[in-house]
Design a protein around this motif. Structure first.
Motif, PDB file in Angstrom:
ATOM      1  N   GLU A 193       0.842  -1.315  -0.354  1.00 27.15           N
ATOM      2  CA  GLU A 193       0.421  -0.355   0.139  1.00 27.15           C
ATOM      3  C   GLU A 193       0.649   1.083   0.336  1.00 27.15           C
ATOM      4  O   GLU A 193       1.542   1.509   0.717  1.00 27.15           O
ATOM      5  CB  GLU A 193      -0.891   0.172   1.150  1.00 27.15           C
ATOM      6  CG  GLU A 193      -2.113   1.160   1.140  1.00 27.15           C
ATOM      7  CD  GLU A 193      -2.588   0.649   2.354  1.00 27.15           C
ATOM      8  OE1 GLU A 193      -3.564   2.405   3.270  1.00 27.15           O
ATOM      9  OE2 GLU A 193      -2.779  -0.573   3.361  1.00 27.15           O
ATOM     10  N   PRO A 194       1.029   1.881  -1.044  1.00 25.00           N
ATOM     11  CA  PRO A 194       1.681   2.994  -0.577  1.00 25.00           C
ATOM     12  C   PRO A 194       1.547   3.926   0.520  1.00 25.00           C
ATOM     13  O   PRO A 194       0.091   4.213   0.548  1.00 25.00           O
ATOM     14  CB  PRO A 194       1.288   3.718  -2.965  1.00 25.00           C
ATOM     15  CG  PRO A 194       1.260   2.810  -2.933  1.00 25.00           C
ATOM     16  CD  PRO A 194      -0.047   2.147  -2.298  1.00 25.00           C
ATOM     17  N   LYS A 195       2.638   4.349   0.716  1.00 18.21           N
ATOM     18  CA  LYS A 195       2.574   5.585   2.053  1.00 18.21           C
ATOM     19  C   LYS A 195       2.029   6.891   1.502  1.00 18.21           C
ATOM     20  O   LYS A 195       2.299   7.741   1.226  1.00 18.21           O
ATOM     21  CB  LYS A 195       3.471   5.038   2.942  1.00 18.21           C
ATOM     22  CG  LYS A 195       3.319   5.876   3.892  1.00 18.21           C
ATOM     23  CD  LYS A 195       3.432   5.845   5.367  1.00 18.21           C
ATOM     24  CE  LYS A 195       2.869   6.433   6.478  1.00 18.21           C
ATOM     25  NZ  LYS A 195       1.834   5.678   6.871  1.00 18.21           N
ATOM     26  N   LEU A 196       0.264   6.398   1.810  1.00 18.96           N
ATOM     27  CA  LEU A 196       0.029   8.203   1.408  1.00 18.96           C
ATOM     28  C   LEU A 196      -0.418   8.441   2.797  1.00 18.96           C
ATOM     29  O   LEU A 196      -0.298   9.680   3.726  1.00 18.96           O
ATOM     30  CB  LEU A 196      -1.057   8.146   0.346  1.00 18.96           C
ATOM     31  CG  LEU A 196      -0.806   7.207  -0.696  1.00 18.96           C
ATOM     32  CD1 LEU A 196      -1.591   7.391  -2.039  1.00 18.96           C
ATOM     33  CD2 LEU A 196       0.136   8.455  -1.299  1.00 18.96           C
ATOM     34  N   SER A 197      -1.728   7.513   3.447  1.00 15.59           N
ATOM     35  CA  SER A 197      -2.492   8.259   4.344  1.00 15.59           C
ATOM     36  C   SER A 197      -1.261   7.536   5.535  1.00 15.59           C
ATOM     37  O   SER A 197      -0.351   7.116   6.112  1.00 15.59           O
ATOM     38  CB  SER A 197      -3.594   7.009   4.856  1.00 15.59           C
ATOM     39  OG  SER A 197      -4.655   7.278   5.777  1.00 15.59           O
ATOM     40  N   LEU A 198      -1.670   8.668   7.011  1.00 14.33           N
ATOM     41  CA  LEU A 198      -1.399   7.813   8.328  1.00 14.33           C
ATOM     42  C   LEU A 198      -1.677   6.529   8.842  1.00 14.33           C
ATOM     43  O   LEU A 198      -0.856   5.748   9.388  1.00 14.33           O
ATOM     44  CB  LEU A 198      -1.773   9.380   9.001  1.00 14.33           C
ATOM     45  CG  LEU A 198      -1.368  10.390   9.219  1.00 14.33           C
ATOM     46  CD1 LEU A 198      -1.789  11.579  10.061  1.00 14.33           C
ATOM     47  CD2 LEU A 198       0.100  11.065   9.032  1.00 14.33           C
ATOM     48  N   ARG A 256       3.838   5.183 -18.128  1.00 24.21           N
ATOM     49  CA  ARG A 256       4.405   6.262 -17.410  1.00 24.21           C
ATOM     50  C   ARG A 256       4.155   5.161 -16.549  1.00 24.21           C
ATOM     51  O   ARG A 256       3.640   4.712 -15.803  1.00 24.21           O
ATOM     52  CB  ARG A 256       4.187   7.657 -17.052  1.00 24.21           C
ATOM     53  CG  ARG A 256       3.441   8.085 -16.975  1.00 24.21           C
ATOM     54  CD  ARG A 256       3.083   9.402 -17.238  1.00 24.21           C
ATOM     55  NE  ARG A 256       2.607   9.785 -18.288  1.00 24.21           N
ATOM     56  CZ  ARG A 256       2.080  11.189 -17.369  1.00 24.21           C
ATOM     57  NH1 ARG A 256       2.194  11.817 -16.470  1.00 24.21           N
ATOM     58  NH2 ARG A 256       0.902  11.404 -18.892  1.00 24.21           N
ATOM     59  N   LYS A 257       5.490   5.909 -14.945  1.00 23.44           N
ATOM     60  CA  LYS A 257       5.047   5.071 -13.664  1.00 23.44           C
ATOM     61  C   LYS A 257       4.346   6.539 -13.288  1.00 23.44           C
ATOM     62  O   LYS A 257       4.191   7.728 -13.334  1.00 23.44           O
ATOM     63  CB  LYS A 257       6.537   4.974 -13.319  1.00 23.44           C
ATOM     64  CG  LYS A 257       7.491   3.975 -13.445  1.00 23.44           C
ATOM     65  CD  LYS A 257       6.802   3.167 -14.071  1.00 23.44           C
ATOM     66  CE  LYS A 257       8.515   1.991 -14.927  1.00 23.44           C
ATOM     67  NZ  LYS A 257       7.490   0.675 -15.911  1.00 23.44           N
ATOM     68  N   ASP A 258       3.508   5.652 -12.458  1.00 20.72           N
ATOM     69  CA  ASP A 258       2.685   6.902 -10.689  1.00 20.72           C
ATOM     70  C   ASP A 258       3.681   6.875 -10.169  1.00 20.72           C
ATOM     71  O   ASP A 258       4.774   6.660  -9.548  1.00 20.72           O
ATOM     72  CB  ASP A 258       1.352   6.333 -10.168  1.00 20.72           C
ATOM     73  CG  ASP A 258       0.430   6.187 -11.331  1.00 20.72           C
ATOM     74  OD1 ASP A 258       1.174   5.980 -12.459  1.00 20.72           O
ATOM     75  OD2 ASP A 258      -0.459   5.316 -10.856  1.00 20.72           O
ATOM     76  N   GLY A 259       3.302   8.140  -9.576  1.00 19.12           N
ATOM     77  CA  GLY A 259       4.550   8.420  -8.333  1.00 19.12           C
ATOM     78  C   GLY A 259       3.946   9.074  -7.365  1.00 19.12           C
ATOM     79  O   GLY A 259       2.694   9.626  -7.772  1.00 19.12           O
ATOM     80  N   TYR A 260       4.435   9.280  -6.486  1.00 24.44           N
ATOM     81  CA  TYR A 260       3.941   9.611  -4.628  1.00 24.44           C
ATOM     82  C   TYR A 260       4.993  10.057  -3.803  1.00 24.44           C
ATOM     83  O   TYR A 260       5.469   9.513  -3.676  1.00 24.44           O
ATOM     84  CB  TYR A 260       2.281   8.457  -3.718  1.00 24.44           C
ATOM     85  CG  TYR A 260       3.567   7.380  -3.836  1.00 24.44           C
ATOM     86  CD1 TYR A 260       3.789   6.601  -4.788  1.00 24.44           C
ATOM     87  CD2 TYR A 260       3.397   7.395  -2.426  1.00 24.44           C
ATOM     88  CE1 TYR A 260       4.285   5.204  -3.868  1.00 24.44           C
ATOM     89  CE2 TYR A 260       4.764   6.588  -2.051  1.00 24.44           C
ATOM     90  CZ  TYR A 260       4.830   5.457  -3.067  1.00 24.44           C
ATOM     91  OH  TYR A 260       4.987   3.246  -2.807  1.00 24.44           O
ATOM     92  N   PHE A 297      -0.340  14.286   1.348  1.00 26.54           N
ATOM     93  CA  PHE A 297       0.413  13.232   0.855  1.00 26.54           C
ATOM     94  C   PHE A 297       0.192  13.782  -0.691  1.00 26.54           C
ATOM     95  O   PHE A 297      -0.925  14.529  -0.536  1.00 26.54           O
ATOM     96  CB  PHE A 297      -0.042  11.969   1.296  1.00 26.54           C
ATOM     97  CG  PHE A 297      -1.784  11.783   0.985  1.00 26.54           C
ATOM     98  CD1 PHE A 297      -2.171  12.099  -0.370  1.00 26.54           C
ATOM     99  CD2 PHE A 297      -2.064  11.881   2.529  1.00 26.54           C
ATOM    100  CE1 PHE A 297      -3.861  11.917  -0.238  1.00 26.54           C
ATOM    101  CE2 PHE A 297      -3.861  11.755   1.737  1.00 26.54           C
ATOM    102  CZ  PHE A 297      -4.339  11.666   0.446  1.00 26.54           C
ATOM    103  N   GLY A 298       1.155  12.942  -1.694  1.00 22.02           N
ATOM    104  CA  GLY A 298       0.419  13.565  -2.967  1.00 22.02           C
ATOM    105  C   GLY A 298       0.630  12.170  -4.406  1.00 22.02           C
ATOM    106  O   GLY A 298       1.329  11.243  -3.699  1.00 22.02           O
TER     107      GLY A 298
END
Lengths: 432, 119
Positions: A193-198, A256-260, A297-298
């Motif tokens: 799970e990409p680290k976005l939320s706390l 292309r790749k997603d970024g966060y 986050f973005g």
């Protein structure tokens, strides 16, 4: 007749009435990390699966006990365990199993099946570390409720009383190279799970439903910010209280790749390395019990409708920007999460129409604590994914008679453009 | 030679009496301390520890940490700074049911026991 009309109320009060009968003599927590470190579940959890401050530090430290630094390399293994020190293998098989069974009552069920009792999920988990240098975590969904009714109806022969499950699915499988090459940077590779939320979606008292702010989808786009994806992430703890993460995600069919990126800072309380704050035991201060974590986050990505060659077309460029706050004061835990998004073509149409979206979640929990291990909880959610505002009000109760057993009762009142809805939901989950 | 033997016997006797404050009864989950030789204040503190701390873990964990100077779960040194850190950790744990006075009493007792075990 009374029972039919008031099923949700009966369920609620039945649950409350029976709960005290389940009070055990002692706690008996046994999942993989508990076994590995020979400690109780409450070391890392409030009511499982929600993490407490120390549990969050354990997670951020790549599943290694905080404060440990290079012990594995010092040959501290007791005699007879040399094989473990040399091979780096865990001395116990670090596998856990989590299962849940749910009872849902939906007054407005589309298929007329208002009362639905079904096993919702059985999940295998594995986690630990190799010589404290590399952490790992695996989540494998053996069974989940999913589209059970649809498949049963289309195949009469399978229309038994036992709902068929979805196909087994690897939800998470990643390695974390801790403090890579002597730097503070951890390198995470795999499906995660990409680290976005706390908050990781699986580390909340009520994991179902997930927060609207991190789980919403727009149009036909399958993206939600808490979905697991294949990628590479770099994250680091800086100065004990600042956590930063950034990564790229490889999405099939895209060119292309997603970024966060994620950044969070914790004020007060146990720091992100698990060290306790300085507290004057002679005098009181509000900071003795207060901690505030702020995060942002973005996410920037692209998806589309696959053609026969598996190439995305009618591309949708999308972004999510979010801000969150986590406030803990004694037994009161408040969480706030907001997410704003824009999708350039979420319906993958030839004629692109962009959609702006926004969602908020506010949740308050209060731990009653021993001897009543009960958590009353209230969640408010607002979602507008471009098709009108939806509001959800969810009062709930969670109860942990054992550290590895959780009962919960939820009631959700939804107000949407197409009308209101009411769903009562009872769930029992355990881990071993 | 006679003087040396007498001195050694005295040292040995002193060491034995110093450990009287850490007299342990029982084994495993049933392990506990015998507080009969504790000062009155520490007897009261022990009563708090005996009642409150066992909500989450056995007294064996605490006693082993004091005896060995190593926290059994983390493997880290169990000294005076560690006792306070553990106390603060329990104070802040939402369901520990311990107030600041009880945590202070527990930390004071652990520090007293550390001092006794060092003698």
């Amino acid at each position: 007749m009374f029972l039919r009309k008031h099923t949700s109320a009966v369920m609620f009060f039945l649950g409350i009435s029976l709960a005290p009968l389940l009070v055990p003599d002692h706690a008996d927590a046994i999942p993989a990390f508990s076994r590995q470190h020979k400690t109780e579940c409450s070391t890392c959890h409030t009511i499982y699966p929600e993490l407490n401050e120390f549990g969050d530090a354990f997670l951020k430290n790549g599943y290694v006990w905080p404060h440990k630094k290079g012990e594995a390399a010092k040959g501290t293994e007791p005699a007879g365990n040399e094989w473990a020190a040399i091979s780096g293998l865990p001395q116990q098989i670090p596998i856990s199993l989590t299962a849940s069974a749910d009872l849902a009552y939906d007054e407005d069920a589309a298929d007329g099946n208002k009362l639905d009792l079904s096993a919702r999920s059985v999940t295998l988990q594995a986690g630990g570390s190799f010589r404290d240098l590399v952490g790992f975590f695996v989540t494998y969904n053996l069974y989940s409720q999913g589209m059970q009714r649809a498949s049963a109806l289309s195949t009469p022969a399978e229309n038994t009383n036992v709902p068929p499950g979805n196909s087994p699915d690897l939800d998470e499988l990643f390695l974390v190279w801790r403090q890579a090459a002597g730097t503070p940077v951890n390198v995470k590779v795999g499906r995660f799970e990409p680290k976005l939320s706390l908050w990781k979606k699986s580390n909340r008292i009520l994991p179902v439903p997930s927060y609207a702010s991190t789980t919403y989808r727009v149009g036909l786009s399958p993206f939600s910010s808490d979905a697991t994806e294949d990628g590479v992430e770099l994250n680091a703890l800086l100065g004990n209280r600042l956590f930063v993460a950034g990564g790229v995600v490889d999405r099939n069919g895209g060119d292309r790749k997603d970024g966060y990126g994620h950044i969070s800072y914790k004020i007060g309380g146990t720091d992100l390395k698990g060290q306790e704050p300085e507290v004057d035991l002679e005098h009181d201060s509000v900071w003795d019990f207060l901690s505030v974590t702020l995060g942002g986050f973005g996410y920037w990505g692209q998806n589309g409708e696959f053609d026969a060659n598996g190439i995305a077309q009618n591309v949708n460029n999308f972004r999510r920007i979010g801000a969150e706050a986590d406030i803990l004061y004694k037994r009161l835990h408040l969480k706030g999460s907001g997410s704003f998004g824009r999708d350039s073509n979420p319906d993958f149409s030839v004629l692109a129409t962009s959609v702006d979206s926004r969602a908020y979640t506010l949740e308050g929990e209060y731990y009653l604590g021993a001897p009543v291990n009960l958590v009353p909880l209230f969640r408010y959610e607002y979602l507008n994914a471009g098709y009108g505002a939806i509001k959800r009000f969810t009062p709930a109760l969670a109860y942990a008679p054992l550290q590895n057993l959780r009962l919960s009762l939820e009631y959700t009142h939804s107000i949407a453009p197409e009308g209101t809805g009411n769903i009562a939901f009872a769930s029992i989950a355990f881990s071993l | 030679m006679k003087k040396l033997l007498v001195t050694m016997l005295l040292v040995a006797a002193t060491a034995t009496s110093a450990h009287a404050g850490l007299k342990v009864i029982g084994r495993g989950d049933a392990m506990r301390l015998d507080p009969s030789s504790f000062p009155p204040a520490m007897k009261a503190n022990y009563e708090i520890v005996r009642v409150k701390c066992v909500k989450c873990h056995t007294l064996e964990r605490t006693i082993v940490a004091i005896q060995t100077g190593v926290a059994p779960i983390s493997g880290q040194p169990f000294d005076r700074s560690a006792t306070k850190a553990y106390g603060v950790k329990m104070l802040r744990k939402p369901d520990s049911n311990m107030n600041k006075a009880e945590v202070k009493a527990s930390v004071d007792l652990m520090n007293y026991l550390l001092s006794e075990s060092e003698k």
